[in-house]
Design an enzyme around this catalytic site. Structure first.
Site, PDB file in Angstrom:
ATOM      1  N   GLU A 175       4.795  13.283 -34.944  1.00 50.34           N
ATOM      2  CA  GLU A 175       5.484  12.567 -33.654  1.00 50.34           C
ATOM      3  C   GLU A 175       6.119  13.509 -32.590  1.00 50.34           C
ATOM      4  O   GLU A 175       6.435  14.520 -33.141  1.00 50.34           O
ATOM      5  CB  GLU A 175       6.879  11.660 -34.516  1.00 50.34           C
ATOM      6  CG  GLU A 175       7.959  12.412 -34.998  1.00 50.34           C
ATOM      7  CD  GLU A 175       9.079  11.676 -35.356  1.00 50.34           C
ATOM      8  OE1 GLU A 175       8.516  10.651 -36.109  1.00 50.34           O
ATOM      9  OE2 GLU A 175       9.984  12.326 -35.141  1.00 50.34           O
ATOM     10  N   CYS A 208      10.084  16.974 -26.977  1.00 48.22           N
ATOM     11  CA  CYS A 208      10.133  16.945 -27.978  1.00 48.22           C
ATOM     12  C   CYS A 208       9.089  17.265 -28.939  1.00 48.22           C
ATOM     13  O   CYS A 208       8.779  16.460 -29.323  1.00 48.22           O
ATOM     14  CB  CYS A 208      11.798  16.124 -28.551  1.00 48.22           C
ATOM     15  SG  CYS A 208      12.407  16.322 -30.362  1.00 48.22           S
ATOM     16  N   CYS A 235       8.738  19.021 -43.316  1.00 49.62           N
ATOM     17  CA  CYS A 235       9.806  20.349 -43.634  1.00 49.62           C
ATOM     18  C   CYS A 235       9.733  20.523 -44.286  1.00 49.62           C
ATOM     19  O   CYS A 235      10.746  19.840 -45.717  1.00 49.62           O
ATOM     20  CB  CYS A 235      10.924  19.940 -42.305  1.00 49.62           C
ATOM     21  SG  CYS A 235      11.742  21.575 -42.016  1.00 49.62           S
ATOM     22  N   CYS A 247      18.398  20.346 -44.642  1.00 47.18           N
ATOM     23  CA  CYS A 247      18.844  20.123 -44.262  1.00 47.18           C
ATOM     24  C   CYS A 247      19.330  18.548 -45.270  1.00 47.18           C
ATOM     25  O   CYS A 247      18.941  17.871 -45.074  1.00 47.18           O
ATOM     26  CB  CYS A 247      19.276  20.213 -42.909  1.00 47.18           C
ATOM     27  SG  CYS A 247      19.113  20.978 -42.199  1.00 47.18           S
ATOM     28  N   CYS A 280      19.316  14.914 -42.717  1.00 43.30           N
ATOM     29  CA  CYS A 280      18.330  15.253 -41.349  1.00 43.30           C
ATOM     30  C   CYS A 280      16.178  14.150 -42.013  1.00 43.30           C
ATOM     31  O   CYS A 280      16.270  14.416 -43.755  1.00 43.30           O
ATOM     32  CB  CYS A 280      17.585  16.399 -41.285  1.00 43.30           C
ATOM     33  SG  CYS A 280      16.675  16.520 -40.697  1.00 43.30           S
ATOM     34  N   CYS A 315      15.240  13.200 -34.910  1.00 46.80           N
ATOM     35  CA  CYS A 315      13.978  13.838 -36.265  1.00 46.80           C
ATOM     36  C   CYS A 315      13.992  13.160 -37.248  1.00 46.80           C
ATOM     37  O   CYS A 315      14.384  12.537 -37.689  1.00 46.80           O
ATOM     38  CB  CYS A 315      14.420  15.368 -36.513  1.00 46.80           C
ATOM     39  SG  CYS A 315      15.262  16.275 -34.931  1.00 46.80           S
TER      40      CYS A 315
HETATM   41  N1  SAH Z   1      14.199  23.149 -37.439  1.00 41.54           N
HETATM   42  C1  SAH Z   1      15.098  23.047 -36.203  1.00 41.54           C
HETATM   43  C2  SAH Z   1      14.441  22.082 -35.673  1.00 41.54           C
HETATM   44  C3  SAH Z   1      15.186  20.636 -36.028  1.00 41.54           C
HETATM   45  S1  SAH Z   1      15.518  19.617 -35.169  1.00 41.54           S
HETATM   46  C4  SAH Z   1      16.053  23.609 -36.882  1.00 41.54           C
HETATM   47  O1  SAH Z   1      16.436  23.018 -37.494  1.00 41.54           O
HETATM   48  O2  SAH Z   1      17.169  23.996 -36.355  1.00 41.54           O
HETATM   49  C5  SAH Z   1      16.729  19.882 -33.870  1.00 41.54           C
HETATM   50  C6  SAH Z   1      18.031  20.047 -33.699  1.00 41.54           C
HETATM   51  O3  SAH Z   1      18.487  17.753 -34.640  1.00 41.54           O
HETATM   52  C7  SAH Z   1      18.628  20.259 -35.159  1.00 41.54           C
HETATM   53  O4  SAH Z   1      19.744  21.171 -35.068  1.00 41.54           O
HETATM   54  C8  SAH Z   1      19.061  19.677 -36.322  1.00 41.54           C
HETATM   55  O5  SAH Z   1      19.837  19.624 -37.558  1.00 41.54           O
HETATM   56  C9  SAH Z   1      19.531  18.308 -35.537  1.00 41.54           C
HETATM   57  N2  SAH Z   1      19.120  17.323 -36.395  1.00 41.54           N
HETATM   58  C10 SAH Z   1      18.168  16.392 -37.275  1.00 41.54           C
HETATM   59  N3  SAH Z   1      18.348  15.451 -37.990  1.00 41.54           N
HETATM   60  C11 SAH Z   1      19.282  15.170 -37.432  1.00 41.54           C
HETATM   61  C12 SAH Z   1      20.438  13.313 -37.237  1.00 41.54           C
HETATM   62  N4  SAH Z   1      19.652  13.159 -37.623  1.00 41.54           N
HETATM   63  N5  SAH Z   1      21.764  13.492 -36.573  1.00 41.54           N
HETATM   64  C13 SAH Z   1      21.748  14.468 -35.420  1.00 41.54           C
HETATM   65  N6  SAH Z   1      20.960  15.642 -35.558  1.00 41.54           N
HETATM   66  C14 SAH Z   1      19.820  15.950 -36.568  1.00 41.54           C
END
Ligand code: SAH
Length: 372
Positions: free
Chosen positions: A93, A106, A113, A117, A120, A335
């Site tokens: 996406e 984006c 991944c 986390c 996520c 994401c």
């Molecule tokens: N792998 C990278 C990019 C992730 S996406 C990283 O961890 O930084 C970018 C940001 O969006 C990251 O800080 C991630 O923690 C956050 N993110 C992912 N899912 C989310 C959600 N459901 N709500 C809020 N932020 C989110």
């Protein structure tokens, strides 16, 4: 049979070398790249300033691109999301976010991944594979080619699915193509790479002179909470902060620490104070991201009052802090959400292009509201 390589896989120099065995003059490389990156060519036939013989030769050796649009979702706030289909059937996406005249894409860097986390959607199915350079580049190119003639994408955030620094070679080659004058012409000052903190790769970016703005996903004021939120990573909060400070010093680029606020986990006043104390004097900025609800995980977003209290407390410690605005709510722009909904068991739905159910949550990775 292995498919032909896509032109978007190469830097100009690499492409020049690839043309040599075909006996095409060196200057043809830039001419063809201009057709791809500026003149929106989707086939070699349309490259009318090349001889028919050259066009035939090119079509036997390369493809102009290697991805196709599987689904397109648009939102009233003009956020758009594309699901791209890859050669192996995987879907990725990519999101276009409009804020005034600004157009930010984006970008995803992996299929799934591996980091997991806890809040996520991207990590729910783990990592299937890394994206190739071409698959990363084409996310931006496809969106740009869908804009009205003359309109250009002007900002990029590597905040889609995947951990960019675990796909270092392809991500840095794609960044060079994004920046190049023969490529998309988007300078490193207008690109932000977000990482969970693959710390040996950050000085390597400096060494390789690929220096976008950097966001490090810290998520916690101390090691205990960090381990709870990012259980697969052992890096200490102090090391992550040091990496941010070092990169800022070495590159003078914007460096941000991201904190996704989860209700009752890391959003207390005492957490803001603890973090504020650790950041005092560093001048590193914090970006607070209220959690966007994901159906499959048990976390909740904090109330607006708790978010405000967290932000004000950090601000009172002298930390520059911003809160991320939400956009694209109706199209699952957070994401991994759209892809997660369209994962293999749903592929039939995705291929037929029928609407898929969409929960109300999303985030805008670029637009921010300054708070302090
Ligand atoms: N792998 C990278 C990019 C992730 S996406 C990283 O961890 O930084 C970018 C940001 O969006 C990251 O800080 C991630 O923690 C956050 N993110 C992912 N899912 C989310 C959600 N459901 N709500 C809020 N932020 C989110």
């Amino acid at each position: 049979m292995t498919p032909l390589p896509a032109i978007t896989a190469f830097t100009a120099q690499e492409f020049e070398e690839r043309l040599q065995p075909l006996a095409l003059e060196r200057f043809r490389a830039r001419q063809i790249l201009q057709w791809i990156y500026r003149r929106r060519a989707s086939s070699f036939e349309t490259m009318t300033d090349l001889s028919l013989e050259h066009r035939t030769l090119l079509a036997q050796s390369f493809r102009p691109s290697c991805t196709s649009v599987a689904q397109r979702h648009a939102c009233a706030d003009l956020t758009e999301k594309l699901l791209l289909r890859l050669d192996d059937g995987n879907l990725i996406e990519t999101v276009l976010i409009r804020d005034g005249d600004r157009k930010t894409v984006c970008v995803s860097t992996q299929v799934g991944c591996p980091i997991r986390c806890v809040f996520c959607a991207s990590g729910l199915d783990g990592r299937a594979r890394d994206l190739t350079t071409a698959e990363i580049v084409e996310q931006v190119l496809t969106i740009q080619n869908a804009l009205p003639e003359g309109d250009r994408v002007d900002n990029l955030v590597l905040m889609g699915i995947g951990e960019p620094l675990l796909n270092y070679a392809n991500v840095t080659r794609a960044l060079r193509i994004f920046k190049a004058s023969w490529g998309l012409g988007i300078g490193y000052n207008r690109i932000t790479l977000s990482t969970i903190g693959i710390l040996d790769r950050i000085p390597q970016l400096v060494e390789d002179r690929v220096t976008p703005n950097l966001a490090i996903s810290l998520h916690a004021p101390n090691d205990r909470i960090r381990r709870e939120i990012v259980p697969t990573m052992k890096k200490k909060v102090a090391e992550l902060i040091r990496a941010a400070v070092e990169y800022k010093r070495a590159t003078k680029k914007n460096v941000t620490l991201e904190i996704v606020l989860l209700d009752g986990v890391n959003d207390d006043k005492k957490h803001a104070l603890e973090l504020g104390k650790k950041l005092r004097g560093t001048r590193v900025k914090v970006n607070v991201i209220p959690f966007n609800r994901v159906a499959e995980v048990p976390y909740r977003e904090p109330s607006p009052e708790r978010v405000t209290r967290f932000v004000k407390t950090l601000g009172s410690c002298g930390v520059p802090v911003t809160v991320r605005k939400r956009k694209g709510d109706a199209i699952s722009a957070a994401c991994g959400q759209l892809r997660h909904q369209a994962r293999p068991r749903d592929t039939a739905v995705a291929i037929q292009g029928e609407p898929i159910p969409i929960p109300p949550s999303a985030l805008d990775p670029s637009a921010e509201t300054p708070q302090a």
